[in-house]
Write a protein that holds these residues in place. Structure first.
Motif, PDB file in Angstrom:
ATOM      1  N   ARG A 133       0.862  -1.184   0.000  1.00  0.00           N
ATOM      2  CA  ARG A 133       0.000   0.000   0.000  1.00  0.00           C
ATOM      3  C   ARG A 133       0.900   1.237   0.000  1.00  0.00           C
ATOM      4  O   ARG A 133       1.177   1.830   1.024  1.00  0.00           O
ATOM      5  N   GLY A 134       1.334   1.596  -1.180  1.00  0.00           N
ATOM      6  CA  GLY A 134       2.202   2.756  -1.310  1.00  0.00           C
ATOM      7  C   GLY A 134       1.425   4.039  -1.432  1.00  0.00           C
ATOM      8  O   GLY A 134       0.219   4.092  -1.149  1.00  0.00           O
ATOM      9  N   TRP A 135       2.121   5.087  -1.894  1.00  0.00           N
ATOM     10  CA  TRP A 135       1.441   6.378  -1.902  1.00  0.00           C
ATOM     11  C   TRP A 135       0.451   6.545  -3.036  1.00  0.00           C
ATOM     12  O   TRP A 135      -0.227   7.582  -3.114  1.00  0.00           O
ATOM     13  N   VAL A 136       0.292   5.557  -3.925  1.00  0.00           N
ATOM     14  CA  VAL A 136      -0.809   5.626  -4.888  1.00  0.00           C
ATOM     15  C   VAL A 136      -2.154   5.554  -4.171  1.00  0.00           C
ATOM     16  O   VAL A 136      -3.190   5.903  -4.736  1.00  0.00           O
ATOM     17  N   ARG A 154       5.617   3.988  -4.807  1.00  0.00           N
ATOM     18  CA  ARG A 154       4.283   4.097  -5.406  1.00  0.00           C
ATOM     19  C   ARG A 154       3.371   2.950  -4.979  1.00  0.00           C
ATOM     20  O   ARG A 154       2.194   3.151  -4.722  1.00  0.00           O
ATOM     21  N   ASP A 155       3.922   1.720  -4.911  1.00  0.00           N
ATOM     22  CA  ASP A 155       3.069   0.551  -4.679  1.00  0.00           C
ATOM     23  C   ASP A 155       3.221  -0.071  -3.299  1.00  0.00           C
ATOM     24  O   ASP A 155       2.440  -0.948  -2.942  1.00  0.00           O
ATOM     25  N   ASN A 156       4.255   0.299  -2.565  1.00  0.00           N
ATOM     26  CA  ASN A 156       4.412  -0.320  -1.255  1.00  0.00           C
ATOM     27  C   ASN A 156       5.213   0.564  -0.319  1.00  0.00           C
ATOM     28  O   ASN A 156       5.804   1.558  -0.740  1.00  0.00           O
ATOM     29  N   ILE A 157       5.208   0.195   0.951  1.00  0.00           N
ATOM     30  CA  ILE A 157       5.960   0.903   1.984  1.00  0.00           C
ATOM     31  C   ILE A 157       6.772  -0.116   2.757  1.00  0.00           C
ATOM     32  O   ILE A 157       6.456  -1.313   2.771  1.00  0.00           O
ATOM     33  N   GLN A 158       7.844   0.383   3.388  1.00  0.00           N
ATOM     34  CA  GLN A 158       8.738  -0.563   4.052  1.00  0.00           C
ATOM     35  C   GLN A 158       9.330   0.060   5.300  1.00  0.00           C
ATOM     36  O   GLN A 158       9.609   1.265   5.327  1.00  0.00           O
ATOM     37  N   VAL A 159       9.545  -0.751   6.333  1.00  0.00           N
ATOM     38  CA  VAL A 159      10.285  -0.326   7.514  1.00  0.00           C
ATOM     39  C   VAL A 159      11.406  -1.319   7.742  1.00  0.00           C
ATOM     40  O   VAL A 159      11.314  -2.499   7.393  1.00  0.00           O
ATOM     41  N   GLY A 160      12.504  -0.806   8.309  1.00  0.00           N
ATOM     42  CA  GLY A 160      13.651  -1.656   8.572  1.00  0.00           C
ATOM     43  C   GLY A 160      14.163  -1.447   9.983  1.00  0.00           C
ATOM     44  O   GLY A 160      14.097  -0.344  10.521  1.00  0.00           O
ATOM     45  N   LEU A 161      14.680  -2.504  10.573  1.00  0.00           N
ATOM     46  CA  LEU A 161      15.195  -2.466  11.938  1.00  0.00           C
ATOM     47  C   LEU A 161      16.466  -3.293  11.996  1.00  0.00           C
ATOM     48  O   LEU A 161      16.489  -4.425  11.513  1.00  0.00           O
ATOM     49  N   GLU A 162      17.524  -2.697  12.518  1.00  0.00           N
ATOM     50  CA  GLU A 162      18.758  -3.431  12.719  1.00  0.00           C
ATOM     51  C   GLU A 162      19.182  -3.276  14.176  1.00  0.00           C
ATOM     52  O   GLU A 162      19.288  -2.140  14.667  1.00  0.00           O
TER      53      GLU A 162
END
Length: 445
Positions: free
Chosen positions: A61-64, A110-118
């Motif tokens: 679910r990106g910003w589109v 546009r089509d997706n969102i992501q989070v990262g953790l290290e």
């Protein structure tokens, strides 16, 4: 990004591990598909060489998905996740993060969102707890909203002085028209000014849900330890997202657009319809584009424009396979009086590869590089996590890493020419020039 390099998933309860050999001998990635008691699925690669755990989570679910009167909502929302959650305001949350050497990052495409953790293994209990708070109970305090909004506005204003960024933005606007793909996902100063806490809370409930969630974990943790953590971190998210409205794409006629700017050089973005990732010819198109404009100093475009004529310093092309449609895009910058010649060379090169394809030597060289370089994308836990989340989001399959080089090696000369003909055969290009190009006629935006 969209997040799309050629890291070119969704399956249920499977406990068997899959061994994926990258080089055939020394380096292997053992990907396990695990499912928590609460139904959260993840791919896990155990690696105890360093006391580090890298987690990636992504959502379709990106910003589109932003409403037309709230453009920038997704980007603002995801950038606020680390700005206070639960009982911690932004300062207190950041103090926790910094004190435990936690690295957090977010991205919106546009089509997706992501989070990262290290995180370091010794800090995992507190770190996963902070991630749970950020994902399930973000505060969206007014002062944090204002601060992050100002940062985004600053980046937008900065790009208004960057010819290359302007050319890129105007190309997407010209090519996709009113479709959300044509927007700047950061929004505008006007749209950002309208976004309030209520909007962000609605976004949070609709965007971060369990039904479109992808999780990858790489590092010093085993499956039995990870499963309850998955439920704790992600189990509190809403179960389902509302349906995403799909807007049909309509294109205007290919044309040249000139954005006047008083600069010595003109930045040029050009492009056409490409291929989606699930198209049978996509991999052949990927190899074709490598030869055309992605092989650095060895690419055809650089050879013709820089080495032979000395009229550009930088020229490249790439493929962006969005969910609804793929595009082929090229970029270069040249002095204003060289624009006409440079565009003639580009059009000739695109036509040549569409009509003649590539030589056997070019194809062999491309395969050698693309297959040889692929293992280098898996040289650390963080790099592996980045690659695997892309593979999951693009639904390429848990065995993709093992299959990918064989697929590249199977690309034939005929495959290349067919893909080139499909993308470049018509010669139709939408071109955006930003600067003061000489000898070129075009419309204004």
């Amino acid at each position: 990004m969209s997040m799309v390099p050629l890291v070119f998933l969704k399956q249920s309860v499977v406990t068997a591990a899959v061994l994926l050999s990258l080089t055939g001998t020394a380096h292997a990635v053992d990907i396990q598909r695990i499912v928590s008691p609460g139904g959260i699925e993840a791919w896990l690669v155990e690696d105890y060489s360093v006391p580090l755990i890298a987690l990636r989570a992504a959502w379709d679910r990106g910003w589109v998905a932003d409403p037309s009167d709230k453009v920038g909502l997704t980007n603002l929302g995801i950038n606020l996740l680390w700005e206070g959650a639960g009982d911690y305001d932004a300062t207190e949350f950041q103090e926790q993060v910094e004190g435990l050497n936690i690295r957090l990052r977010v991205s919106a495409g546009r089509d997706n969102i992501q989070v990262g953790l290290e995180i370091l293994v010794e800090n995992q209990n507190v770190a996963f707890g902070l991630l749970r708070l950020a994902l399930t109970d973000p505060r969206f305090d007014d002062d944090a909203i204002g601060r992050v909004r100002d940062q985004i506005v600053t980046s937008i204003r900065w790009d208004e002085q960057n010819p290359g960024r302007i050319a890129n933005q105007e190309w997407f606007k010209a090519y996709f028209g009113d479709h959300p793909y044509g927007r700047d996902g950061r929004g505008t100063e006007e749209s950002l000014a309208t976004l309030q806490k209520f909007d962000l809370k609605v976004w949070h409930q609709e965007a971060l849900t369990r039904d479109n969630l992808y999780v990858v974990v790489v590092g010093a943790i085993d499956a039995d330890s990870l499963k309850p953590i998955l439920d704790d971190v992600f189990g509190g998210l809403p179960a389902t997202a509302p349906p995403l409205a799909v807007t049909n794409i309509t294109h205007s006629e290919p044309r040249t657009i000139v954005v006047p700017l008083d600069t010595a050089q003109t930045a040029i973005t050009y492009g056409a319809l490409g291929l989606k990732l699930d198209d049978p010819d996509f991999l052949a198109a990927f190899v074709m584009n490598y030869i055309l404009g992605d092989a650095g100093l060895s690419s055809r475009l650089i050879e013709e424009l820089r080495e032979k004529r000395g009229i550009v310093y930088e020229a490249y092309s790439y493929l962006s396979p969005f969910d609804q449609e793929g595009v082929f895009i090229g970029f270069m910058a040249t002095e204003n009086d060289n624009v006409s010649e440079a565009m003639t060379v580009v059009r000739d090169e695109l036509a040549r590869i569409a009509e003649e394809g590539v030589s056997k030597e070019e194809l062999n060289d491309a395969k050698t590089y693309l297959t040889g370089a692929y293992p280098l994308r898996f040289t650390s836990n963080i790099a592996i996590a980045d690659q695997l989340i892309g593979i999951r989001v693009e639904n390429l399959g848990i065995d993709y890493v093992a299959r990918r080089n064989d697929m590249v090696n199977a690309v034939s000369l005929d495959d290349i020419q067919r893909a080139a003909q499909r993308i470049l055969g018509s010669g139709d290009l939408t071109v955006v020039m930003v600067g003061a190009p000489e000898g070129v006629s075009g419309s204004t935006p």
